[in-house]
Design a protein around this motif. Structure first.
Motif, mmCIF file in Angstrom:
data_model
loop_
_atom_site.group_PDB
_atom_site.id
_atom_site.type_symbol
_atom_site.label_atom_id
_atom_site.label_comp_id
_atom_site.label_asym_id
_atom_site.label_seq_id
_atom_site.Cartn_x
_atom_site.Cartn_y
_atom_site.Cartn_z
ATOM 1 N N LEU A 99 0.936 -1.154 -0.054
ATOM 2 C CA LEU A 99 0.065 0.044 -0.194
ATOM 3 C C LEU A 99 0.805 1.207 -0.045
ATOM 4 O O LEU A 99 1.948 1.388 0.439
ATOM 5 N N GLN A 100 0.328 2.232 -0.786
ATOM 6 C CA GLN A 100 1.157 3.524 -0.795
ATOM 7 C C GLN A 100 0.177 4.660 -0.330
ATOM 8 O O GLN A 100 -0.841 4.659 -0.791
ATOM 9 N N THR A 101 0.399 5.640 0.495
ATOM 10 C CA THR A 101 -0.309 6.421 1.152
ATOM 11 C C THR A 101 0.302 8.072 1.106
ATOM 12 O O THR A 101 1.440 7.849 1.747
ATOM 13 N N GLU A 102 -0.066 9.020 0.390
ATOM 14 C CA GLU A 102 0.425 10.022 0.292
ATOM 15 C C GLU A 102 -0.139 10.958 1.356
ATOM 16 O O GLU A 102 -1.156 11.224 1.485
ATOM 17 N N LEU B 209 -5.378 -2.623 6.879
ATOM 18 C CA LEU B 209 -4.175 -1.806 6.819
ATOM 19 C C LEU B 209 -4.870 -0.535 5.891
ATOM 20 O O LEU B 209 -4.245 0.547 6.595
ATOM 21 N N THR B 210 -5.623 -0.590 5.075
ATOM 22 C CA THR B 210 -6.244 0.447 4.425
ATOM 23 C C THR B 210 -6.733 1.569 5.455
ATOM 24 O O THR B 210 -6.569 2.743 5.370
ATOM 25 N N GLU B 211 -7.627 0.990 6.221
ATOM 26 C CA GLU B 211 -8.377 1.653 7.488
ATOM 27 C C GLU B 211 -7.372 2.374 8.349
ATOM 28 O O GLU B 211 -7.210 3.471 8.828
ATOM 29 N N ARG B 212 -6.375 1.618 8.721
ATOM 30 C CA ARG B 212 -5.219 2.160 9.489
ATOM 31 C C ARG B 212 -4.571 3.176 8.847
ATOM 32 O O ARG B 212 -4.209 4.350 9.540
ATOM 33 N N MET C 161 4.183 7.098 2.506
ATOM 34 C CA MET C 161 3.991 6.021 3.445
ATOM 35 C C MET C 161 3.888 4.913 2.359
ATOM 36 O O MET C 161 2.807 4.666 2.112
ATOM 37 N N THR C 162 4.725 3.754 2.575
ATOM 38 C CA THR C 162 4.547 2.591 1.810
ATOM 39 C C THR C 162 4.570 1.445 2.682
ATOM 40 O O THR C 162 5.682 1.241 3.832
ATOM 41 N N ASP C 163 3.705 0.560 2.841
ATOM 42 C CA ASP C 163 3.656 -0.637 3.724
ATOM 43 C C ASP C 163 3.638 -1.878 2.717
ATOM 44 O O ASP C 163 3.144 -1.967 1.573
#
Length: 158
Positions: free
Chosen positions: A6-9, A136-139, A106-108
Motif C-alpha cells: 500500500l502507498q499513502t501520500e 491496513l487501508t483503514e489504519r 508512506m509505503t507498507d
C-alpha cells in the motif's frame, strides 16, 4: 507467501507520520471495529526497537491474541514489526517513509503466511488477503487523518 503493498501520500512531516505509525494509541483508534486492545508488552505510547505488544482483537467472530515485535528501526525512514506469536504462521510488516513534495509517502509491505497449509492458501485467496488489505487501508486512513490535522497531538505526547 502473499504480499500486500500500500502507498499513502500524506501532507505532513515525515517525523509525524513515522511516530503516528508506531503509536499504540492510534492503532487502537484505527481498529475500534475489532475491539482491539493492547494487553501486554508496550500498551500505550510509541513502540520502539526490540519492544513488543500483544493485541487482543475479534476477527471472524473469534477473539485472538497476537504478539508482534519491532525488529528493525531507522527513524524516521523505516521500521518493521514481526509476529512473535499469533494466528498466522508468520508475518512481517515493513513501514517505509519517504519525503515527497513537502509531505510524506508512506509505503507498507505486509508479507504473511497463513497456517493450515493448503487450507490457509485457499483462505488467502477467498477472503484473508482482502480482509488484511482493508484493515491496513483503514489504519493508513486514520494515520493520514491525524497527520494532516492537529489531531496528531492527541496521540503523540512523548
Amino acid at each position: 507467501m502473499p504480499r500486500i503493498e500500500l502507498q499513502t501520500e500524506i501532507k505532513a512531516e515525515r517525523n509525524i507520520v513515522f511516530d503516528l505509525s508506531r503509536s499504540i494509541d492510534l492503532h487502537k483508534i484505527s481498529t475500534e471495529h475489532t475491539n482491539e486492545e493492547a494487553i501486554a508488552g508496550k500498551t500505550s505510547g510509541l513502540i520502539g526497537m526490540n519492544e513488543s505488544v500483544t493485541w487482543r482483537a475479534k476477527h471472524f467472530g473469534i477473539y485472538q491474541n497476537l504478539t508482534s515485535k519491532i525488529t528493525e528501526y531507522d527513524r524516521p525512514k523505516y521500521f518493521a514489526d514481526e509476529m512473535v506469536k499469533g494466528a498466522f504462521k508468520k508475518f512481517k510488516h515493513e513501514h517505509h517513509f519517504a519525503e515527497l513534495n513537502g509531505g510524506t509517502l508512506m509505503t507498507d509491505f505486509f508479507d504473511y503466511q497463513s497456517p493450515f497449509g493448503i487450507v490457509g492458501k485457499i483462505a488467502d485467496k477467498l477472503f484473508l488477503k482482502k480482509y488484511m488489505t482493508e484493515l491496513l487501508t483503514e489504519r493508513n486512513r486514520i494515520v493520514k487523518q491525524f497527520a494532516e490535522s492537529e489531531r496528531w497531538k492527541e496521540v503523540i505526547t512523548e
